[in-house]
Design a protein around this motif. Sequence first.
Motif, PDB file in Angstrom:
ATOM      1  N   VAL A 220      -6.676   0.079  -7.561  1.00 33.97           N
ATOM      2  CA  VAL A 220      -6.414  -0.831  -6.441  1.00 33.97           C
ATOM      3  C   VAL A 220      -4.922  -1.163  -6.396  1.00 33.97           C
ATOM      4  N   GLU A 221      -4.333  -1.394  -7.561  1.00 29.48           N
ATOM      5  CA  GLU A 221      -2.912  -1.738  -7.627  1.00 29.48           C
ATOM      6  C   GLU A 221      -2.037  -0.601  -7.095  1.00 29.48           C
TER       7      GLU A 221
ATOM      8  N   ALA B 176      -2.436  -0.393  -3.293  1.00 34.23           N
ATOM      9  CA  ALA B 176      -1.754  -1.518  -2.654  1.00 34.23           C
ATOM     10  C   ALA B 176      -0.243  -1.285  -2.654  1.00 34.23           C
TER      11      ALA B 176
ATOM     12  N   THR C 188       0.049  -6.781  -1.178  1.00 34.78           N
ATOM     13  CA  THR C 188      -0.416  -7.352  -2.450  1.00 34.78           C
ATOM     14  C   THR C 188      -1.841  -6.883  -2.735  1.00 34.78           C
ATOM     15  N   ARG C 189      -2.248  -7.132  -3.958  1.00 37.91           N
ATOM     16  CA  ARG C 189      -3.605  -6.766  -4.377  1.00 37.91           C
ATOM     17  C   ARG C 189      -4.646  -7.538  -3.555  1.00 37.91           C
ATOM     18  N   ASN C 190      -4.395  -8.825  -3.342  1.00 40.52           N
ATOM     19  CA  ASN C 190      -5.340  -9.649  -2.565  1.00 40.52           C
ATOM     20  C   ASN C 190      -5.434  -9.169  -1.117  1.00 40.52           C
TER      21      ASN C 190
END
Length: 117
Positions: free
Chosen positions: A68-69, A72, A78-80
């Motif tokens: 995911v990182e 992103a 950002t991750r969120n």
Amino acid sequence: MSADAKIERARPLSADDLARVRSMAATIREAVFRQVDGEAEVIAAKVAEKLRKEEPPVAEPEAVLLSVEQAAKLLGITRNAFFKRLYRGRIPGIVRSGRTVHIHKEKFLLGLSRKAK
């Protein structure tokens, strides 16, 4: 049956003839061993030459899945923010394994290129 016994059985030899035959056999044996040794040295030299040559570096296989990182970071978010897009269904190539989320790199990049058009 030894070589000497075969020679004596073929026809009777005098002691001098038998000594000459043994001498010739020894000479032949030595020549064969020298030839084999020479061939062994040639083979050893070829093997050493191949070992000395540098093997081309083996390329590391490229990762098929992104974290995911990593995904992103490719998007510059950002991750969120990535997870928000993921839950809305806007991220292509999602691979879930239990609670773990990975992104199939090829499908992800292909999907993004289609959306960019």
